[in-house]
Design an enzyme around this catalytic site. Sequence first.
Site, PDB file in Angstrom:
ATOM      1  N   ASP A  19      36.802  18.106  19.333  1.00 52.46           N
ATOM      2  CA  ASP A  19      36.022  17.258  20.249  1.00 52.46           C
ATOM      3  C   ASP A  19      35.120  16.280  19.481  1.00 52.46           C
ATOM      4  O   ASP A  19      34.663  16.591  18.381  1.00 52.46           O
ATOM      5  CB  ASP A  19      35.162  18.171  21.144  1.00 52.46           C
ATOM      6  CG  ASP A  19      34.618  17.431  22.343  1.00 52.46           C
ATOM      7  OD1 ASP A  19      35.086  16.310  22.636  1.00 52.46           O
ATOM      8  OD2 ASP A  19      33.709  17.969  22.999  1.00 52.46           O
ATOM      9  N   GLY A  22      35.726  10.301  20.550  1.00 50.26           N
ATOM     10  CA  GLY A  22      35.223   9.105  21.231  1.00 50.26           C
ATOM     11  C   GLY A  22      33.831   8.730  20.741  1.00 50.26           C
ATOM     12  O   GLY A  22      33.546   7.569  20.421  1.00 50.26           O
ATOM     13  N   ARG A  23      32.961   9.741  20.633  1.00 49.93           N
ATOM     14  CA  ARG A  23      31.581   9.474  20.190  1.00 49.93           C
ATOM     15  C   ARG A  23      31.548   8.995  18.739  1.00 49.93           C
ATOM     16  O   ARG A  23      30.765   8.125  18.370  1.00 49.93           O
ATOM     17  CB  ARG A  23      30.723  10.740  20.349  1.00 49.93           C
ATOM     18  CG  ARG A  23      30.185  10.898  21.753  1.00 49.93           C
ATOM     19  CD  ARG A  23      29.694  12.289  22.005  1.00 49.93           C
ATOM     20  NE  ARG A  23      30.811  13.198  22.196  1.00 49.93           N
ATOM     21  CZ  ARG A  23      30.706  14.521  22.226  1.00 49.93           C
ATOM     22  NH1 ARG A  23      29.530  15.091  22.043  1.00 49.93           N
ATOM     23  NH2 ARG A  23      31.759  15.268  22.444  1.00 49.93           N
ATOM     24  N   SER A  64      44.704  18.316  26.912  1.00 48.90           N
ATOM     25  CA  SER A  64      44.596  19.321  27.970  1.00 48.90           C
ATOM     26  C   SER A  64      45.274  18.837  29.248  1.00 48.90           C
ATOM     27  O   SER A  64      45.555  17.639  29.403  1.00 48.90           O
ATOM     28  CB  SER A  64      43.122  19.624  28.254  1.00 48.90           C
ATOM     29  OG  SER A  64      42.563  18.568  29.006  1.00 48.90           O
ATOM     30  N   ASN A  67      43.328  16.083  30.629  1.00 48.46           N
ATOM     31  CA  ASN A  67      43.220  14.806  29.916  1.00 48.46           C
ATOM     32  C   ASN A  67      44.060  13.685  30.539  1.00 48.46           C
ATOM     33  O   ASN A  67      43.882  12.514  30.212  1.00 48.46           O
ATOM     34  CB  ASN A  67      43.591  14.961  28.430  1.00 48.46           C
ATOM     35  CG  ASN A  67      42.516  15.653  27.608  1.00 48.46           C
ATOM     36  OD1 ASN A  67      42.802  16.337  26.631  1.00 48.46           O
ATOM     37  ND2 ASN A  67      41.244  15.477  27.987  1.00 48.46           N
ATOM     38  N   SER A 192      36.259  24.693  28.139  1.00 46.30           N
ATOM     39  CA  SER A 192      37.117  23.630  28.700  1.00 46.30           C
ATOM     40  C   SER A 192      38.571  24.052  28.907  1.00 46.30           C
ATOM     41  O   SER A 192      39.501  23.318  28.558  1.00 46.30           O
ATOM     42  CB  SER A 192      37.063  22.374  27.808  1.00 46.30           C
ATOM     43  OG  SER A 192      35.751  21.890  27.704  1.00 46.30           O
TER      44      SER A 192
HETATM   45  C1  FPP Z   1      38.367  15.127  22.385  1.00 48.14           C
HETATM   46  O1  FPP Z   1      37.483  14.128  21.969  1.00 48.14           O
HETATM   47  C2  FPP Z   1      39.660  14.867  21.832  1.00 48.14           C
HETATM   48  C3  FPP Z   1      40.804  14.709  22.549  1.00 48.14           C
HETATM   49  C4  FPP Z   1      40.855  14.803  24.009  1.00 48.14           C
HETATM   50  C5  FPP Z   1      42.076  14.381  21.884  1.00 48.14           C
HETATM   51  C6  FPP Z   1      42.277  15.078  20.592  1.00 48.14           C
HETATM   52  C7  FPP Z   1      43.406  14.446  19.917  1.00 48.14           C
HETATM   53  C8  FPP Z   1      43.539  14.272  18.598  1.00 48.14           C
HETATM   54  C9  FPP Z   1      42.573  14.763  17.596  1.00 48.14           C
HETATM   55  C10 FPP Z   1      44.736  13.587  18.059  1.00 48.14           C
HETATM   56  C11 FPP Z   1      45.968  14.379  18.435  1.00 48.14           C
HETATM   57  C12 FPP Z   1      47.038  14.191  17.498  1.00 48.14           C
HETATM   58  C13 FPP Z   1      47.517  15.154  16.703  1.00 48.14           C
HETATM   59  C14 FPP Z   1      48.566  14.771  15.768  1.00 48.14           C
HETATM   60  C15 FPP Z   1      47.024  16.540  16.700  1.00 48.14           C
HETATM   61  P1  FPP Z   1      36.890  13.124  23.039  1.00 48.14           P
HETATM   62  O2  FPP Z   1      37.779  11.937  23.108  1.00 48.14           O
HETATM   63  O3  FPP Z   1      36.699  13.816  24.328  1.00 48.14           O
HETATM   64  O4  FPP Z   1      35.547  12.749  22.379  1.00 48.14           O
HETATM   65  P2  FPP Z   1      34.179  12.424  23.119  1.00 48.14           P
HETATM   66  O5  FPP Z   1      33.769  13.675  23.842  1.00 48.14           O
HETATM   67  O6  FPP Z   1      33.270  12.080  21.991  1.00 48.14           O
HETATM   68  O7  FPP Z   1      34.447  11.260  24.036  1.00 48.14           O
END
Ligand code: FPP
Length: 236
Positions: A19, A22-23, A64, A67, A192
Site C-alpha cells: 500500500d 498513490g501517495r 483486490s 480495486n 482490507s
Molecule cells: C495500493 O496502493 C496498491 C495497489 C492497489 C496496487 C498494487 C500494485 C502493484 C504494486 C503493482 C502490481 C504489479 C506487480 C507486478 C506485482 P494505493 O494505490 O492504494 O496507494 P494510496 O493508498 O497511497 O493511494
Amino acid sequence: MKEKDAEKALPVHVGLIMDGNGRWAKRRGLPRSFGHKKGADTFTKAVEWFGNRGVKYLTVYAFSTENWKRPKEEIDGIMNLLDEYLDKADNNVEKNIKTVFIGDRERLDKNLQNKMRHLEEETSGCTGITAILAINYGGRDEIVRAVREIAKEAKYGKVNEITEEYIGNKLYTAGIPDPDVIARPSGEQRLSNFLLWQSAYSEFIFMDTLWPDFSEKDVDYILDEYAKRNRRFGAL
Ligand code: FPP
C-alpha cells in the site's frame, strides 16, 4: 551466525499489503501510475530479499476484488505492469522462485491468464521461495466460492463432515501454510479483505514506509518484530 540469531523465530509465510503507491507518487508531483511502477519493481526485489532470509512463502496483495472501482486508466496501468512482470518472469526459474497466483482469474484478460498459467507451470518445480500474487483476490469472495462448492458437493451427498481443514482445502491457498505474519506499509491499519480465513492467528505489523520505498531495512524490521512476538494460538 551468532547463537542468538540461530534461535530467532523466522516466519515461514509472510503476507504483504503493498500500500501507498498513490501517495508516494503524489508527494513527488507524479501521476499515480509512477507509484505503481515503482511498487512493481519493489515487489520483484522484495521476493528476493525475503527468499534470501529463508522465508518460504511471500503472498502479496497486487489487486483486490474492490480495486475494479478505480478509474479504468489506473486499472489498465496495473494490469500492464502485471503483463510486463509476466514477460520478464521467465528468469524466476533461474532464481528458483516458485510463482503462484490466487484470486478469480476469469475477469482478467485471456492473454494475461495464459501467461499466469505458463509461469506457474514453468516454476512448479522450483524449491526456493514461493511468491504468491493475489490478483482479483478478495477474502470474502474466496470464502463464498468455497461455500458454494461445498454446497454443491453436499447436494450430491459427497460431503461427510465439514471441518476447518475441509474448508481450508477449498480456498485458493489450499496446501499453503497460513501466514505467520501480515505486514502493511503506508500507515493504514486494516486488512482490507486480504487472507481473511488464513489470518486467524497471524501477527500484524503496520509500518509507515510507503510501499515503493520499502527496502531491506523494512524486511529486517518485519523479521525482528515477528521474532519478538509471543504466539500462543489461544493457549497459555
Ligand atoms: C495500493 O496502493 C496498491 C495497489 C492497489 C496496487 C498494487 C500494485 C502493484 C504494486 C503493482 C502490481 C504489479 C506487480 C507486478 C506485482 P494505493 O494505490 O492504494 O496507494 P494510496 O493508498 O497511497 O493511494
